[in-house]
Structures are given as structure tokens and as C-alpha cells.
Design a protein around this motif. Structure first.
Motif, PDB file in Angstrom:
ATOM      1  N   GLY A 186      23.266  27.697  42.141  1.00 59.91           N
ATOM      2  CA  GLY A 186      23.848  28.602  41.188  1.00 59.91           C
ATOM      3  C   GLY A 186      24.269  29.839  40.727  1.00 59.91           C
ATOM      4  O   GLY A 186      25.020  29.610  39.787  1.00 59.91           O
ATOM      5  N   GLY A 187      24.259  30.745  41.487  1.00 65.39           N
ATOM      6  CA  GLY A 187      24.387  32.098  41.438  1.00 65.39           C
ATOM      7  C   GLY A 187      26.004  32.646  41.605  1.00 65.39           C
ATOM      8  O   GLY A 187      25.854  33.734  41.625  1.00 65.39           O
ATOM      9  N   GLU A 188      26.162  31.914  42.586  1.00 70.34           N
ATOM     10  CA  GLU A 188      27.358  31.870  43.549  1.00 70.34           C
ATOM     11  C   GLU A 188      28.726  32.262  42.671  1.00 70.34           C
ATOM     12  O   GLU A 188      29.196  33.480  42.738  1.00 70.34           O
ATOM     13  N   PRO A 189      28.387  31.366  42.047  1.00 72.57           N
ATOM     14  CA  PRO A 189      30.480  31.274  40.758  1.00 72.57           C
ATOM     15  C   PRO A 189      29.969  32.432  39.908  1.00 72.57           C
ATOM     16  O   PRO A 189      30.755  33.331  39.419  1.00 72.57           O
ATOM     17  N   GLU A 204      39.835  33.431  42.310  1.00 72.37           N
ATOM     18  CA  GLU A 204      39.898  31.588  43.062  1.00 72.37           C
ATOM     19  C   GLU A 204      39.491  33.393  44.422  1.00 72.37           C
ATOM     20  O   GLU A 204      39.172  32.906  45.859  1.00 72.37           O
ATOM     21  N   GLU A 205      39.382  34.393  43.933  1.00 76.37           N
ATOM     22  CA  GLU A 205      40.256  35.408  45.599  1.00 76.37           C
ATOM     23  C   GLU A 205      38.249  35.751  45.283  1.00 76.37           C
ATOM     24  O   GLU A 205      37.843  36.095  46.440  1.00 76.37           O
ATOM     25  N   THR A 206      37.932  36.327  44.065  1.00 77.58           N
ATOM     26  CA  THR A 206      36.048  36.982  43.934  1.00 77.58           C
ATOM     27  C   THR A 206      35.447  35.466  44.717  1.00 77.58           C
ATOM     28  O   THR A 206      34.819  35.881  45.388  1.00 77.58           O
ATOM     29  N   PHE A 207      35.792  34.684  44.396  1.00 79.95           N
ATOM     30  CA  PHE A 207      34.723  33.233  44.122  1.00 79.95           C
ATOM     31  C   PHE A 207      35.310  33.269  46.279  1.00 79.95           C
ATOM     32  O   PHE A 207      33.968  32.449  46.592  1.00 79.95           O
ATOM     33  N   ALA A 208      36.169  32.970  46.447  1.00 79.79           N
ATOM     34  CA  ALA A 208      36.650  33.200  47.636  1.00 79.79           C
ATOM     35  C   ALA A 208      35.593  34.207  48.409  1.00 79.79           C
ATOM     36  O   ALA A 208      35.035  33.631  49.961  1.00 79.79           O
ATOM     37  N   THR A 209      35.737  35.538  48.491  1.00 77.13           N
ATOM     38  CA  THR A 209      34.678  36.399  49.112  1.00 77.13           C
ATOM     39  C   THR A 209      33.080  35.844  48.775  1.00 77.13           C
ATOM     40  O   THR A 209      32.500  36.299  49.870  1.00 77.13           O
ATOM     41  N   LYS A 261      30.048  26.632  37.577  1.00 73.72           N
ATOM     42  CA  LYS A 261      31.498  27.434  37.900  1.00 73.72           C
ATOM     43  C   LYS A 261      32.089  26.651  37.147  1.00 73.72           C
ATOM     44  O   LYS A 261      33.555  27.412  37.444  1.00 73.72           O
ATOM     45  N   GLU A 262      32.633  25.138  36.876  1.00 73.71           N
ATOM     46  CA  GLU A 262      33.571  24.352  36.436  1.00 73.71           C
ATOM     47  C   GLU A 262      32.620  25.581  34.518  1.00 73.71           C
ATOM     48  O   GLU A 262      34.559  25.626  33.656  1.00 73.71           O
TER      49      GLU A 262
END
Length: 355
Positions: A94-97, A112-117, A344-345
Motif C-alpha cells: 500500500g505504501g508504494e503508490p 508515472e515516472e516516480t511510480f516506475a522508480t 494507487k487509483e
């Protein structure tokens, strides 16, 4: 924090309380009184070093993706992510997004870029874990009298983790497969969202494309393999050393390999999605296995309590204290969602609106 999370948190604490009751709370308290505070301080310092190493690894990935950040900026965001991971019954996802959203909000880079890292950071953390878990399961099958069903569950858990990693990486290196994944997502969107689906489909396309581009950049960079993977293994070694020093505080002479094996098994149990941070289940598993390794149940329980205070409650409290700093919008999103997908949504929609 919603009612569902509070309910499971209460159940987890109740499980731990029942185990301590059967072991003997008085005996556990007496063991705690005899603890060597110097070793506990060393364990706490190791935990702070782990925070720094986690942050350093994430910063390296951000730099490779041309997201300019500093240790001072990313460390508190990381702590918030750890706190949300510990309190959402979501297999620690839960903490990643949340930290991707906060970094996007604070630095101005696309979500999208920060979530990819963040995903790449999680994958790098998972890679050494899978290797260590495979070694641990093989060792337990040979040297421990473990029930077959438990070995099967652990093997299936490792297979599931590997499968997710393979799909994620393949989606990023194979544009055709990425388009099929995007098409599958869009088909779900068309089924459940009839109104204004064109705008939503465009957002999904941009999100998938941006995510793929950033992940492809990270995967193709040799620095990721030569620098961050050894760093990830070192972080796991530090985690095991922290537990080792906690046991030294109680005068328990435990083989470092045994501590590593039990710790890895406990981490696998902690991925059960119903229990916040694996609380209760992880504690119980650690107490049982350390007792089976020859440590008295009272010392096993006391050491586990201290270890979880350092590794679970300390980052959780620190993250929750920091969380309001990032504004009511982040706090509302987190407290109003109970699963990684919902978080995330919700956060992604908000980041799109801000953009």
C-alpha cells in the motif's frame, strides 16, 4: 486509517497477546529486564542505517530516471511509505503508490515516472529476497522438521513473487506484450466505465507508456545491476544483523544462519495480505522457530518484541508523524483507501488532475 485496517490491526495484536499469555507474560517481562541496552542501541542504529541505504538506493534510481532528488527529501517520503505498508492489510504494497505520489507532488515530476522508480526499487528489494528465500526453504526442508504444507505455501509464495517480477520486466522490454496488457486494462475500463471513457483511456495509455519508458531506462542501465543489486543484498544482511544484535542483548548465542532463515520465513508470512505488516503472524512465527532452534520461549518472545518495536513500530510511528506534513490531500487519500489498488487509483487520479 479505516475501520477495516483497525479491525485487522486489533486481531493481529490479539494474536500476539494470546501467544505471550501462553508463554508467560511474567517470564517475558523478566527477560526484558535483563536485556543489555548497549546491544539494543546497536540494533536501533543498524535500523537507521537501513533507512539510509533504502533511501540511497531509491535516490540512485531517481537519478537514473532524471528525477532530481536529495536524501533529505526522499528519506521522509520513504518513512511514510514504510508506515503505510505496515498498516495496510495489503501484503506490504500500500505504501508504494503513496510515496510515488508524494514524490511527484513535491518534485513536480509525472506520477508515472516516480511510480516506475518506486516499482524498480521494490523489485530490487525483492530480487535478493527471492534468492535468500529459495536457500532458506531448501535448508529448512533438509535441516528442520517442517510440515510439508508450510513448505508448499512458502514455495508457492516465492513462485508468485518471481512470476510477478517476470511479467513486470517482460512488459517493459516487450512493447507488444505491454500493448496487450494495456488492451486488457482498457477492456476492463470499457466494461465498468461507460461515461467519459475516452479521457480515462487516454490517461491509462499515457500512464502505461510513461511507466514502460522509465522502467526500460532503469532496466537497461548497467549501474542498476552493478550498484543497486549488491546494495540490496547488503540491506538484507543488515536486517539479519539487527535481529542478531537483539538476541545478543538477551545473552542468547544464536547461529547467524538460523537467524537469517527464521527472518526470511517471517518475511514470507508477513506478505499475507489480511494482516497489517504481518503483525501477529510474523511475531508468532519468529517465536515458534527461535524456540525450536533451542532458545527458551521467554527469551524468544522478549527478543521478538524488541525486534518488532525497532523494525515495525519505530518506522510506522515516524512515518505517521511525518505524513501530515505533506498535506491533507495525501492524508485523506490514505485514510480513505484500504488496498494498494484503491490507493494507487485514488492517488493517480489526483496526480492527473494536478497535472
Amino acid at each position: 486509517m479505516d475501520r477495516k485496517t483497525l479491525f485487522f490491526l486489533g486481531i493481529s495484536i490479539l494474536i500476539l497477546a494470546v501467544m505471550l499469555y501462553f508463554i508467560g507474560i511474567d517470564e517475558v517481562v523478566e527477560a526484558l529486564k535483563l536485556a543489555n541496552i548497549n546491544y539494543i542501541i546497536i540494533a536501533i542504529l543498524i535500523q537507521f542505517a537501513i533507512f539510509f541505504l533504502y533511501t540511497l538506493r531509491w535516490k540512485v534510481l531517481n537519478d537514473l530516471a532524471d528525477i532530481k532528488t536529495s536524501i533529505g527529501k526522499t528519506l521522509p517520503i520513504l518513512l511514510v511509505g514504510l508506515a503505510i505498508n505496515n498498516l495496510t492489510p495489503s501484503g506490504r504494497g500500500g505504501g508504494e503508490p503513496v510515496r510515488a505520489y508524494i514524490l511527484s507532488k513535491e518534485s513536480g515530476y509525472p506520477f508515472e515516472e516516480t511510480f516506475a522508480t518506486v516499482v524498480a526499487d521494490r523489485a530490487l528489494d525483492t530480487f535478493p529476497f527471492v534468492v535468500l528465500a529459495a536457500i532458506t526453504i531448501a535448508a529448512m526442508a533438509i535441516y528442520f522438521n517442517v510440515d510439508t504444507w508450510l513448505l508448499i505455501v512458502m514455495v508457492l509464495a516465492v513462485i508468485a513473487i518471481v512470476a510477478v517480477l517476470i511479467v513486470l520486466i517482460y512488459m517493459c522490454i516487450n512493447p507488444g506484450f505491454g500493448k496487450r496488457v494495456e488492451g486488457w486494462i482498457l477492456s476492463l475500463v470499457r466494461r465498468f466505465y461507460k461515461k467519459n471513457s475516452d479521457d480515462l483511456e487516454m490517461k491509462i495509455h499515457d500512464a502505461v507508456f510513461g511507466f514502460q519508458e522509465t522502467m526500460r531506462l532503469l532496466i537497461s542501465n548497467k549501474k542498476v545491476l552493478s550498484y543497486t543489486i549488491p546494495l540490496s543484498f547488503f540491506v538484507w544482511i543488515m536486517e539479519i544483523l539487527r535481529v542478531y544484535f537483539v538476541f545478543l542483548a538477551f545473552g542468547a548465542q544464536v547461529n547467524l544462519i538460523v537467524i537469517g532463515e527464521v527472518f526470511i520465513v517471517a518475511c514470507l508470512v508477513g506478505m499475507i495480505p489480511l494482516l497489517p505488516g504481518g503483525l501477529g503472524a510474523v511475531d508468532g512465527m519468529m517465536i515458534l522457530f527461535y524456540s525450536a532452534a533451542g532458545i527458551t520461549p521467554s527469551v524468544s518472545a522478549a527478543a521478538t518484541v524488541i525486534e518488532r518495536l525497532i523494525s515495525f513500530w519505530m518506522p510506522t510511528i515516524m512515518g505517521l508523524v511525518i505524513l501530515p506534513h505533506y498535506g491533507s490531500s495525501v492524508l485523506d487519500k490514505v485514510t480513505g483507501s484500504s488496498s494498494p489498488d484503491e490507493i494507487k487509483e485514488s492517488l493517480e487520479d489526483d496526480s492527473k488532475d494536478d497535472g
